[in-house]
Write an enzyme that holds these catalytic residues in place. Structure first.
Site, PDB file in Angstrom:
ATOM      1  N   GLU A 120      31.829 -27.701  16.712  1.00  0.00           N
ATOM      2  CA  GLU A 120      30.811 -27.228  15.762  1.00  0.00           C
ATOM      3  C   GLU A 120      31.114 -25.806  15.350  1.00  0.00           C
ATOM      4  O   GLU A 120      31.959 -25.148  15.954  1.00  0.00           O
ATOM      5  CB  GLU A 120      29.434 -27.191  16.469  1.00  0.00           C
ATOM      6  CG  GLU A 120      29.033 -28.484  17.079  1.00  0.00           C
ATOM      7  CD  GLU A 120      27.828 -28.335  18.017  1.00  0.00           C
ATOM      8  OE1 GLU A 120      27.286 -27.226  18.151  1.00  0.00           O
ATOM      9  OE2 GLU A 120      27.457 -29.351  18.611  1.00  0.00           O
ATOM     10  N   ASP A 124      26.444 -16.992  13.798  1.00  0.00           N
ATOM     11  CA  ASP A 124      26.117 -15.656  14.264  1.00  0.00           C
ATOM     12  C   ASP A 124      24.640 -15.415  13.972  1.00  0.00           C
ATOM     13  O   ASP A 124      24.264 -14.913  12.914  1.00  0.00           O
ATOM     14  CB  ASP A 124      26.995 -14.634  13.518  1.00  0.00           C
ATOM     15  CG  ASP A 124      26.867 -13.257  14.132  1.00  0.00           C
ATOM     16  OD1 ASP A 124      26.224 -13.137  15.187  1.00  0.00           O
ATOM     17  OD2 ASP A 124      27.398 -12.306  13.550  1.00  0.00           O
ATOM     18  N   TYR A 234      21.502 -27.405  17.311  1.00  0.00           N
ATOM     19  CA  TYR A 234      22.775 -27.825  17.900  1.00  0.00           C
ATOM     20  C   TYR A 234      22.661 -28.382  19.318  1.00  0.00           C
ATOM     21  O   TYR A 234      23.674 -28.539  19.999  1.00  0.00           O
ATOM     22  CB  TYR A 234      23.803 -26.706  17.867  1.00  0.00           C
ATOM     23  CG  TYR A 234      23.316 -25.375  18.429  1.00  0.00           C
ATOM     24  CD1 TYR A 234      22.884 -25.263  19.742  1.00  0.00           C
ATOM     25  CD2 TYR A 234      23.324 -24.236  17.638  1.00  0.00           C
ATOM     26  CE1 TYR A 234      22.457 -24.064  20.246  1.00  0.00           C
ATOM     27  CE2 TYR A 234      22.906 -23.020  18.136  1.00  0.00           C
ATOM     28  CZ  TYR A 234      22.468 -22.937  19.448  1.00  0.00           C
ATOM     29  OH  TYR A 234      22.048 -21.745  19.946  1.00  0.00           O
ATOM     30  N   LYS A 322      36.510 -18.133  19.715  1.00  0.00           N
ATOM     31  CA  LYS A 322      36.138 -17.134  18.700  1.00  0.00           C
ATOM     32  C   LYS A 322      37.299 -16.846  17.759  1.00  0.00           C
ATOM     33  O   LYS A 322      38.461 -16.884  18.157  1.00  0.00           O
ATOM     34  CB  LYS A 322      35.731 -15.832  19.393  1.00  0.00           C
ATOM     35  CG  LYS A 322      34.469 -15.931  20.246  1.00  0.00           C
ATOM     36  CD  LYS A 322      33.301 -15.384  19.470  1.00  0.00           C
ATOM     37  CE  LYS A 322      32.153 -14.984  20.347  1.00  0.00           C
ATOM     38  NZ  LYS A 322      32.095 -13.630  20.736  1.00  0.00           N
ATOM     39  N   CYS A 419      23.600  23.648  13.116  1.00  0.00           N
ATOM     40  CA  CYS A 419      22.856  24.906  13.301  1.00  0.00           C
ATOM     41  C   CYS A 419      23.778  26.058  13.692  1.00  0.00           C
ATOM     42  O   CYS A 419      23.310  27.179  13.885  1.00  0.00           O
ATOM     43  CB  CYS A 419      21.778  24.717  14.358  1.00  0.00           C
ATOM     44  SG  CYS A 419      22.451  24.575  16.031  1.00  0.00           S
ATOM     45  N   CYS A 434      25.364  20.365  21.516  1.00  0.00           N
ATOM     46  CA  CYS A 434      24.740  21.561  20.948  1.00  0.00           C
ATOM     47  C   CYS A 434      23.586  21.934  21.866  1.00  0.00           C
ATOM     48  O   CYS A 434      22.705  21.114  22.131  1.00  0.00           O
ATOM     49  CB  CYS A 434      24.226  21.246  19.539  1.00  0.00           C
ATOM     50  SG  CYS A 434      23.033  22.446  18.949  1.00  0.00           S
ATOM     51  N   CYS A 439      17.757  23.071  17.199  1.00  0.00           N
ATOM     52  CA  CYS A 439      18.702  22.592  16.184  1.00  0.00           C
ATOM     53  C   CYS A 439      18.004  21.543  15.300  1.00  0.00           C
ATOM     54  O   CYS A 439      17.401  20.590  15.809  1.00  0.00           O
ATOM     55  CB  CYS A 439      19.907  21.975  16.884  1.00  0.00           C
ATOM     56  SG  CYS A 439      20.983  21.079  15.772  1.00  0.00           S
TER      57      CYS A 439
HETATM   58  S1  IVH Z   1      25.347 -24.274  22.356  1.00  0.00           S
HETATM   59  C1  IVH Z   1      25.345 -24.491  26.713  1.00  0.00           C
HETATM   60  N1  IVH Z   1      26.173 -24.313  19.888  1.00  0.00           N
HETATM   61  O1  IVH Z   1      26.130 -18.906  21.019  1.00  0.00           O
HETATM   62  C2  IVH Z   1      25.452 -24.316  25.283  1.00  0.00           C
HETATM   63  N2  IVH Z   1      25.494 -22.231  20.791  1.00  0.00           N
HETATM   64  O2  IVH Z   1      27.097 -17.692  23.632  1.00  0.00           O
HETATM   65  C3  IVH Z   1      24.673 -23.213  24.747  1.00  0.00           C
HETATM   66  N3  IVH Z   1      25.644 -20.381  19.220  1.00  0.00           N
HETATM   67  O3  IVH Z   1      23.160 -18.427  22.778  1.00  0.00           O
HETATM   68  C4  IVH Z   1      24.635 -23.012  23.335  1.00  0.00           C
HETATM   69  N4  IVH Z   1      26.397 -21.518  17.499  1.00  0.00           N
HETATM   70  O4  IVH Z   1      23.091 -18.303  20.248  1.00  0.00           O
HETATM   71  C5  IVH Z   1      25.697 -23.556  20.887  1.00  0.00           C
HETATM   72  N5  IVH Z   1      26.925 -24.511  17.698  1.00  0.00           N
HETATM   73  C6  IVH Z   1      26.445 -23.774  18.687  1.00  0.00           C
HETATM   74  C7  IVH Z   1      26.236 -22.379  18.537  1.00  0.00           C
HETATM   75  C8  IVH Z   1      25.757 -21.654  19.624  1.00  0.00           C
HETATM   76  C9  IVH Z   1      26.028 -20.328  17.934  1.00  0.00           C
HETATM   77  C10 IVH Z   1      25.214 -19.204  20.010  1.00  0.00           C
HETATM   78  C11 IVH Z   1      23.889 -19.361  20.705  1.00  0.00           C
HETATM   79  C12 IVH Z   1      24.156 -19.140  22.145  1.00  0.00           C
HETATM   80  C13 IVH Z   1      25.433 -18.394  22.111  1.00  0.00           C
HETATM   81  C14 IVH Z   1      26.194 -18.655  23.379  1.00  0.00           C
END
Ligand code: IVH
Length: 694
Positions: A120, A124, A234, A322, A419, A434, A439
């Protein structure tokens, strides 16, 4: 191991933890990080590595041992029935190979089937959990620290894509469904919001996550509704009344219930195909209307997930792969010095504006001279800058071959750039400071911090007003904020009657702030929300904190030597003590004992008498306002009177009220609790509506 290196490791670990905690606080509580995501990741990894090598130094409170950051105090708490875990972040292909290998080893001999994977997008944004009972949305909470989140039900309901009732599409609606997803803000909306904030002189949201968090964690759902948030679901927590076998089916099912699932979600039998998916998503990344920072790979079968299990913070059955941070090349035109609220001077890279991942980058913090020397940066260099999804960029390295002959080395300033006061170097930190307490740059920053939402929450006292009142010498020290009267406020550029009145009442209301907010607002170095809370809970009054010894502070759980010294230094300074006295004389809460609370409907059904010369509004007008709030306003004081409101030169009525012990409130205090303009306008609106009906 000899004693010295061991002590050094211990010291380094402690420093890393303090710094990570501070960054967590900036990121999660203030929604305003001061380092890039990759900068944070590298601190975190450094700590993890050291702890791995020296496991006996791991403590329960280390940031590596927690699932996230503590929720703030302004919202009700919701405990997740199943903890909301985080994901292990992976950056290299070799680490993904490792992940697949570990999954296969974990399942060997325990399952006949080879694992399938769902890949997936990694959004962000901000993770949330929604609870549907018999198809109805009951509650929504943030992830918080993974165990306990904040109740954001009202705000989440304003997101148009969140169904309040699940769709019944010939599927059995589960008795209970805890569904999880990511609240996101589109790139366009983030840009619009940041432009608006820039024009108001407010700090920009560093990334979509902070923008989504800032918008969702609004006490007023109307503000959330104005920020166009969106959501992708998700996964699930608990589910009752429906039997599902795997993640992919779950996504399919929740989509049928009307819950938005992202279309770029695929089921893979062959793990090799996931690399191609990663590459194709990365290629599409800039064209997507929302920010993503990688992909998430999840083992599909729930039985497999169960066998694999989880570590303390992260599951073994899923990982985030990532993207590499986005880079650009530009010129380091100058390095300027920025004076913060505690006088610390931070070098800032002034860059030739360059577009990176949809945002124009002009500046980046360089932290301190060590960092500049380590990176070997010269003014005039061509540099590589990086953004890992956040608006705040980092200068990574110079391109040395392109260094011009006249490139200049950065020098720590000998004088304060604002200042011209003396500068001292903080031992062990290579940071100049400073030391002029007057200031103006420090004062501006201190006011902004004092008025911020997490501190005294004075709405309207933002960057622009703070800068103006300091530059025009309307304020000489922090406590002068409470000397600002209506006439002065009306003289601020762009301020009319209503805006001045709003700021005036916001300043007045802030006197009721809790002791921990006030301690935090003082801007003592290293004292954030958490330390302020610890100090409040232990001492319950400013006077006691002033009197306590360094040793008492140092041995407190969660305080530590650096913070203890900073607190002691602050309260040893006679100017600071004078300022505290002034705050007290203005009526700021100096103890943790709760005052009698005045709530929105306090005035409802109260018998009230007005007396004396009222300054802000006429007596008739105030009578109207109070009656609109449900009060009964009468002319004479008796034993039945609940409240006497007094203006100047109050006479016999005040005497009588004092005799019989009636509660007395000054006009100024009354105005802290009501907004006469709004109240009358509301009433007018209601009347007009009624007339329309007839
Ligand atoms: S699954 C055990 N799916 O990533 C699985 N998280 O570092 C937990 N996030 O807190 C999360 N896209 O905020 C999952 N497709 C996705 C996601 C996702 C973004 C974020 C989410 C989570 C963080 C984990």
């Amino acid at each position: 191991m000899s004693k010295k290196p061991h002590n050094l490791v211990h010291k380094k670990i402690k420093e890393l933890r303090e710094s990570i905690r501070e960054h967590n606080y900036n990121y999660y509580v203030l929604d305003s990080p001061v380092i890039s995501d990759s900068g944070y990741d590298s601190l975190f990894r450094e700590l993890q590595d050291l702890e791995k090598k020296h496991p006996h130094l791991i403590t329960k409170d280390s940031p590596t041992q927690r699932v996230g950051s503590s929720p703030s105090d302004t919202f009700k708490k919701i405990t997740h029935s199943i903890p909301m875990l985080s994901l292990e972040s992976i950056f290299e292909k070799s680490e993904i190979d490792d992940f697949f290998r570990k999954v296969e080893i974990g399942l060997k001999d325990k399952s006949n089937e080879l694992p399938k994977y769902v890949a997936e997008l990694k959004f962000d944004g901000l993770a949330v959990e929604l609870i549907y009972k018999k198809g109805k949305l009951i509650s929504a909470s943030t992830r918080g620290d993974g165990m306990i989140g904040e109740d954001v039900t009202h705000n989440l309901r304003t997101i148009k894509t969140v169904p309040l009732i699940l769709r019944d599409s010939f599927q059995k609606i589960p008795d209970l469904l805890e569904v999880r997803g990511e609240v996101i803000m589109t790139k366009v909306e983030l840009e619009r919001l940041n432009k608006e904030r820039e024009s108001r002189g407010e700090p920009l949201f560093a990334n979509p996550r902070n923008a989504a968090a800032g918008s969702l964690r609004q006490l007023d759902p109307k503000i959330t509704a104005q920020r166009k948030l969106d959501i992708f679901f998700y996964g699930i927590g608990k589910i009752e009344g429906v039997d599902i076998k795997n993640h992919y089916e779950t996504l399919d099912l929740i989509r049928k219930f009307g819950l938005r699932v992202n279309g770029h979600t695929n089921l893979f039998k062959k793990k090799e195909d996931i690399y191609k998916y990663y590459e194709s998503v990365e290629a599409k990344r800039n064209d997507l209307p929302y920010e993503i920072d990688g992909i998430v790979i999840k083992v599909n079968d729930y039985s497999h997930q169960k066998i694999l299990g989880s570590r303390a913070r992260t599951p073994r059955y899923a990982a985030a792969y990532k993207f590499k941070p986005r880079q650009a090349i530009t010129m380091l035109e100058n390095i300027t010095d920025q004076v913060g609220r505690t006088g610390i001077i931070t070098p800032v890279a002034e860059l030739k504006p360059v577009r990176l991942g949809g945002v124009i980058i002009k500046r980046a913090t360089l932290h301190n001279i060590n960092e500049i020397e380590k990176k070997d940066l010269y003014i005039g260099d061509t540099v590589i800058i990086e953004r890992a999804g956040d608006v705040i960029p980092a200068v990574i390295a110079p391109i040395k071959e392109k260094r011009p002959k006249n490139a200049q080395k950065y020098k720590i300033p000998a004088k304060c750039p604002v200042c011209s006061g003396s500068v001292e170097i903080i031992e062990g930190e290579s940071l100049p400071r400073c030391i002029n307490a007057n200031c103006s740059a420090q004062l501006k920053e201190r006011i902004k911090h004092f008025a911020s939402k997490e501190a005294m929450n004075i709405e309207g006292l933002g960057d622009r007003v703070s800068d103006y009142i300091v530059e025009n010498k309307l304020i000489k020290r922090l406590s002068d904020i409470y000397k600002l009267d209506m006439r002065t406020l009306m003289s601020l550029p762009g301020f009319k009657e209503k805006s001045s009145y709003n700021l005036f009442t916001a300043i007045e209301s802030s006197k009721e702030a809790s002791l921990d907010s006030f301690i935090m607002a003082l801007g003592i170095r290293f004292v954030g929300r958490k330390s302020a809370k610890i100090l409040t809970e232990s001492f319950r009054s400013i006077k006691k904190i002033i009197k306590c010894s360094y040793e008492e502070l140092e041995c407190m759980e969660g305080i530590g030597p650096v913070t203890a010294k900073s607190v002691k230094d602050f309260f040893n300074d006679s100017d600071n003590l004078k300022m505290i006295d002034e705050f007290e004389s203005f009526g700021i809460e100096m103890t943790a004992d709760k005052k009698k609370e005045i709530t929105d409907n306090f005035f409802n059904e109260k018998r009230i008498v007005l007396t004396g010369e009222l300054k802000t509004f006429s007596r008739n007008y105030l009578r109207d306002v109070l009656e609109n709030l449900g009060a009964v306003v009468s002319d004479s004081v008796s034993s039945k009177t609940d409240l006497l409101i007094i203006g100047d030169k109050a006479g016999s009525k005040l005497e009588k009220a004092e005799k019989i012990g009636t509660r007395i409130m000054k006009e100024k205090e009354l105005l802290k609790h009501i907004n006469p303009i709004e109240s009358i306008e509301k009433k007018k609106g209601e009347k007009e509506k009624q007339q329309e009906l007839f």
